[in-house]
Design a protein around this motif. Structure first.
Motif, PDB file in Angstrom:
ATOM      1  N   GLU A   6       0.861  -1.194   0.000  1.00 32.82           N
ATOM      2  CA  GLU A   6       0.000   0.000   0.000  1.00 32.82           C
ATOM      3  C   GLU A   6       0.892   1.237   0.000  1.00 32.82           C
ATOM      4  N   SER A   7       0.609   2.185  -0.876  1.00 32.74           N
ATOM      5  CA  SER A   7       1.419   3.405  -0.844  1.00 32.74           C
ATOM      6  C   SER A   7       1.005   4.195   0.397  1.00 32.74           C
ATOM      7  N   LEU A   8       1.950   5.006   0.874  1.00 35.51           N
ATOM      8  CA  LEU A   8       1.683   5.768   2.095  1.00 35.51           C
ATOM      9  C   LEU A   8       0.445   6.640   1.902  1.00 35.51           C
ATOM     10  N   ARG A   9       0.384   7.255   0.728  1.00 36.72           N
ATOM     11  CA  ARG A   9      -0.706   8.175   0.451  1.00 36.72           C
ATOM     12  C   ARG A   9      -2.068   7.471   0.497  1.00 36.72           C
ATOM     13  N   ALA A  10      -2.111   6.281  -0.152  1.00 35.99           N
ATOM     14  CA  ALA A  10      -3.383   5.541  -0.198  1.00 35.99           C
ATOM     15  C   ALA A  10      -3.808   5.130   1.210  1.00 35.99           C
ATOM     16  N   GLY A  11      -2.816   4.975   2.083  1.00 32.07           N
ATOM     17  CA  GLY A  11      -3.131   4.497   3.423  1.00 32.07           C
ATOM     18  C   GLY A  11      -3.496   5.597   4.404  1.00 32.07           C
ATOM     19  N   TYR A  12      -3.384   6.879   4.009  1.00 31.98           N
ATOM     20  CA  TYR A  12      -3.586   7.957   4.980  1.00 31.98           C
ATOM     21  C   TYR A  12      -4.934   7.904   5.690  1.00 31.98           C
ATOM     22  N   ASP A  13      -5.981   7.653   4.906  1.00 30.47           N
ATOM     23  CA  ASP A  13      -7.308   7.670   5.540  1.00 30.47           C
ATOM     24  C   ASP A  13      -7.402   6.570   6.594  1.00 30.47           C
ATOM     25  N   ARG A  14      -6.819   5.402   6.234  1.00 30.03           N
ATOM     26  CA  ARG A  14      -6.844   4.282   7.191  1.00 30.03           C
ATOM     27  C   ARG A  14      -6.028   4.661   8.444  1.00 30.03           C
ATOM     28  N   LEU A  15      -4.836   5.227   8.224  1.00 32.83           N
ATOM     29  CA  LEU A  15      -3.992   5.607   9.366  1.00 32.83           C
ATOM     30  C   LEU A  15      -4.695   6.662  10.233  1.00 32.83           C
ATOM     31  N   ASN A  16      -5.323   7.622   9.555  1.00 34.33           N
ATOM     32  CA  ASN A  16      -5.971   8.703  10.312  1.00 34.33           C
ATOM     33  C   ASN A  16      -7.128   8.171  11.156  1.00 34.33           C
ATOM     34  N   ALA A  17      -7.821   7.164  10.608  1.00 36.35           N
ATOM     35  CA  ALA A  17      -8.912   6.556  11.382  1.00 36.35           C
ATOM     36  C   ALA A  17      -8.354   5.800  12.589  1.00 36.35           C
ATOM     37  N   GLU A  18      -7.183   5.154  12.406  1.00 37.87           N
ATOM     38  CA  GLU A  18      -6.556   4.435  13.535  1.00 37.87           C
ATOM     39  C   GLU A  18      -6.143   5.429  14.631  1.00 37.87           C
ATOM     40  N   ILE A  19      -5.560   6.545  14.207  1.00 36.13           N
ATOM     41  CA  ILE A  19      -5.133   7.569  15.175  1.00 36.13           C
ATOM     42  C   ILE A  19      -6.368   8.090  15.922  1.00 36.13           C
ATOM     43  N   ALA A  20      -7.421   8.405  15.147  1.00 34.50           N
ATOM     44  CA  ALA A  20      -8.624   8.986  15.753  1.00 34.50           C
ATOM     45  C   ALA A  20      -9.275   8.020  16.738  1.00 34.50           C
ATOM     46  N   ARG A  21      -9.275   6.730  16.404  1.00 34.41           N
ATOM     47  CA  ARG A  21      -9.910   5.756  17.305  1.00 34.41           C
ATOM     48  C   ARG A  21      -9.158   5.685  18.637  1.00 34.41           C
ATOM     49  N   ARG A  22      -7.831   5.635  18.546  1.00 36.62           N
ATOM     50  CA  ARG A  22      -7.033   5.532  19.784  1.00 36.62           C
ATOM     51  C   ARG A  22      -7.205   6.771  20.664  1.00 36.62           C
ATOM     52  N   LEU A  23      -7.011   7.934  20.043  1.00 34.37           N
ATOM     53  CA  LEU A  23      -7.121   9.162  20.845  1.00 34.37           C
ATOM     54  C   LEU A  23      -8.569   9.417  21.231  1.00 34.37           C
ATOM     55  N   GLY A  24      -9.481   8.992  20.360  1.00 36.33           N
ATOM     56  CA  GLY A  24     -10.910   9.179  20.639  1.00 36.33           C
ATOM     57  C   GLY A  24     -11.326   8.450  21.900  1.00 36.33           C
ATOM     58  N   VAL A  25     -10.960   7.174  22.006  1.00 33.27           N
ATOM     59  CA  VAL A  25     -11.343   6.416  23.212  1.00 33.27           C
ATOM     60  C   VAL A  25     -10.657   7.031  24.435  1.00 33.27           C
ATOM     61  N   LEU A  26      -9.374   7.368  24.271  1.00 33.96           N
ATOM     62  CA  LEU A  26      -8.627   7.927  25.408  1.00 33.96           C
ATOM     63  C   LEU A  26      -9.272   9.216  25.922  1.00 33.96           C
ATOM     64  N   PHE A  27      -9.510  10.155  25.007  1.00 29.60           N
ATOM     65  CA  PHE A  27     -10.001  11.461  25.456  1.00 29.60           C
ATOM     66  C   PHE A  27     -11.506  11.464  25.746  1.00 29.60           C
ATOM     67  N   SER A  28     -12.231  10.461  25.206  1.00 20.14           N
ATOM     68  CA  SER A  28     -13.661  10.362  25.530  1.00 20.14           C
ATOM     69  C   SER A  28     -13.869   9.924  26.973  1.00 20.14           C
ATOM     70  N   ALA A  29     -12.910   9.146  27.452  1.00 19.38           N
ATOM     71  CA  ALA A  29     -13.062   8.583  28.795  1.00 19.38           C
ATOM     72  C   ALA A  29     -13.315   9.735  29.776  1.00 19.38           C
ATOM     73  N   GLY A  30     -14.331   9.606  30.549  1.00 14.38           N
ATOM     74  CA  GLY A  30     -14.624  10.665  31.515  1.00 14.38           C
ATOM     75  C   GLY A  30     -15.619  11.690  31.007  1.00 14.38           C
ATOM     76  N   GLU A  31     -15.821  11.734  29.684  1.00 19.67           N
ATOM     77  CA  GLU A  31     -16.832  12.653  29.139  1.00 19.67           C
ATOM     78  C   GLU A  31     -18.154  11.899  29.071  1.00 19.67           C
ATOM     79  N   ILE A  32     -18.932  11.950  30.078  1.00 19.15           N
ATOM     80  CA  ILE A  32     -20.176  11.186  30.095  1.00 19.15           C
ATOM     81  C   ILE A  32     -21.267  11.954  29.363  1.00 19.15           C
ATOM     82  N   THR A  33     -21.893  11.288  28.383  1.00 25.69           N
ATOM     83  CA  THR A  33     -22.986  11.949  27.666  1.00 25.69           C
ATOM     84  C   THR A  33     -24.314  11.585  28.330  1.00 25.69           C
ATOM     85  N   ALA A  34     -25.314  12.408  28.063  1.00 25.58           N
ATOM     86  CA  ALA A  34     -26.617  12.209  28.704  1.00 25.58           C
ATOM     87  C   ALA A  34     -27.143  10.798  28.426  1.00 25.58           C
TER      88      ALA A  34
END
Ligand code: GDP
Length: 385
Positions: A177-205
Motif C-alpha cells: 500500500e502506498s503511504l498516500r493511499a493508506g492515509y485515511d486508514r492511518l488517520n482513522a486508527e489515530i482517531a480511534r485511539r485518541l478518541g477512546v482515550l479522550f472520551s473517557a470521563g466525558e459522560i454523555t446524557a
C-alpha cells in the motif's frame, strides 16, 4: 476531557478532522473547538468539516497561499510572523471550558514541521492549560529531507509541549500500500485511539457512568510534564445477549470469561502495534482505559490488567479505569508516557545528521545537487551513503 485541537499543515488538518469526525460519530463532545492552520490555501480548501472561520492561512503575503514545500524553516518563520492571526482564532475558543490544547502536525513536511512548535510555544505562553502535541513521523520511503525535517522538528516540538504523542507512519504501512493511499486508514486508527482515550470521563446524557471513571486530571497526570508518549489499542468482539433487548433482564456474561477477556485485550493493546513502537520497560507512567458494554467491564480484569502493566513497564504509576459504551466490542487503550527507548527516534536523529552532512557536501559541489535529497517517492531514505 475537553480539548481544543489545532491542526497545522496538511497532515495536521486531516488528522484533526478525523478526530472531530470520531467525536461526532461517537456523540461524545470531547472536541470543544478545532482550528486548521496552513500556508497552502488548497489544503485549507480541501478540508471538509472545518468552518471557514476556523481555517487560518498563514504566510499569505510571502507565499501567496502556495505552501512551503518541504522547507520547515520557512514554515517556522511565517508562523512566527503571523502568530497573531492564529491566536485570533484561538481567542474565540471558550478556553475556560477546555482541559487542554492538542497541536497536531506531520513532522516530515514544511508547514506542520516548522509551524507546530511555534504555535505550541505561543499557546503555552498565553494560556495556563496544558498544551500537548501529536506528531506524525514520516515513512522511510519519503526521502532524506523528510527525515531531516522530522528529526529537527521533533527536537523543537518536544521542548514546546507538555507531552508529545507520536505516531510513526512507517510502522503502520501495509505491504504493497502506498503511504498516500493508506492515509485515511492511518488517520482513522489515530482517531480511534485518541478518541477512546479522550472520551473517557466525558459522560454523555443517558449513558451509564463507569465504576471507576478516568477523569481529565488522570489523563493530564499521566501525560505529565515533558517527554513522549505512545498509545496501544485492541478490541475484542463480545456477544451481547438478545435478552438485553427485553426490559428488566440484564445479560450476565460469565465472570471468569469477562475477567480474562479484559486481561487478554489489554495485553494485546500493549504488546501489539503501538502508535510509536518502543520498549515498554522503563515507561514512566501509563494509563489504561477499558471501554465497552458495562456488563463486560469486569473490575477484577481491569485491576489485574493494571498490575500486569505495572510489572511490564516497571512503573509504579499506572492508572486505570473503565468507560461504558454501547458497543459490540470490549476495547482497551493504553497510554504509555515518558517512554525512552525508541529505536525510530534514534534512527531519525542519525539520519538527520547524515542528511545534513550530505547536503553540505552537495552544496559545496553544486547547489543543484540538493534536488537529489528532496525527491519523495519510491526511493529509500536509508540509502544515504
Ligand atoms: P505540510 O503540509 O508541509 O505540513 O506537510 P504534510 O502534512 O503534507 O506532510 C508532512 C508529513 O505528514 C509527511 O511525512 C507525510 O507522509 C505525512 N502525512 C501527510 N498527510 C498525512 C495524513 O493524512 N495522515 C498521516 N498519517 N500522515 C500524513
Amino acid at each position: 476531557m475537553k480539548l481544543a485541537l489545532v491542526g497545522v499543515g496538511q497532515a495536521g488538518g486531516k488528522i484533526m478532522e478525523a478526530i472531530v469526525s470520531y467525536d461526532r460519530r461517537a456523540d461524545v463532545g470531547f472536541v470543544a473547538d478545532a482550528i486548521a492552520v496552513n500556508t497552502a490555501r488548497a489544503d485549507l480548501v480541501g478540508l471538509d468539516a472545518t468552518p471557514l472561520d476556523r481555517r487560518v492561512l498563514i504566510g499569505g503575503t510571502r507565499l501567496k497561499g502556495h505552501g512551503t514545500g518541504t522547507d520547515n524553516e520557512l514554515g517556522a518563520d511565517v508562523a512566527s510572523e503571523d502568530i497573531d492571526e492564529v491566536m485570533r482564532a484561538v481567542d474565540e475558543v471558550a478556553v475556560h471550558d477546555i482541559d487542554a490544547f492538542l497541536v497536531i502536525a506531520g513532522l516530515g513536511g514544511g508547514t506542520g514541521s516548522g509551524a507546530a512548535p511555534v504555535v505550541a510555544r505561543e499557546l503555552r505562553r498565553r494560556y495556563a492549560e496544558p498544551v500537548y502535541g501529536l506528531g506524525i513521523l514520516p515513512g522511510r520511503t519519503e526521502g532524506g529531507i523528510y527525515a531531516l525535517n522530522a528529526a529537527r522538528s521533533f527536537l523543537t516540538f518536544v521542548e514546546q509541549v507538555d507531552d508529545l504523542i507520536l505516531f510513526d507512519n512507517d510502522a503502520w504501512r501495509e505491504g504493497g500500500e502506498s503511504l498516500r493511499a493508506g492515509y485515511d486508514r492511518l488517520n482513522a486508527e489515530i482517531a480511534r485511539r485518541l478518541g477512546v482515550l479522550f472520551s473517557a470521563g466525558e459522560i454523555t446524557a443517558g449513558q451509564a457512568v463507569g465504576e471507576s471513571v478516568v477523569d481529565a486530571s488522570e489523563i493530564i497526570n499521566t501525560l505529565g510534564n515533558g517527554g513522549i508518549s505512545t498509545v496501544g489499542y485492541a478490541a475484542t468482539a463480545v456477544e451481547r445477549p438478545r435478552a438485553r433487548l427485553f426490559a428488566g433482564r440484564k445479560p450476565a456474561p460469565d465472570v471468569g470469561d469477562a475477567t480474562n477477556r479484559v486481561l487478554s485485550t489489554v495485553r494485546r493493546a500493549a504488546l501489539g502495534r503501538l502508535t510509536l513502537p518502543c520498549e515498554l520497560a522503563g515507561t514512566e507512567r501509563a494509563l489504561l482505559v477499558v471501554a465497552g458494554p458495562p456488563e463486560y467491564l469486569d473490575r477484577r480484569g481491569i485491576e489485574r490488567a493494571r498490575r500486569w502493566l505495572e510489572e511490564t513497564t516497571g512503573s509504579m504509576e499506572v492508572r486505570g479505569g473503565d468507560y461504558p459504551l454501547d458497543s459490540d466490542y470490549v476495547a482497551a487503550v493504553v497510554l504509555f508516557s515518558g517512554v525512552t527507548e525508541v529505536p525510530r527516534i534514534e534512527e531519525l536523529k542519525a539520519l538527520g545528521v547524515e542528511v545534513q552532512r550530505r547536503m553540505r557536501e552537495l552544496e559545496a559541489e553544486a547547489p543543484d545537487g540538493l534536488h537529489d535529497l528532496t525527491w519523495s517517492g519510491d526511493g529509500d531514505g536509508d540509502d544515504l551513503d
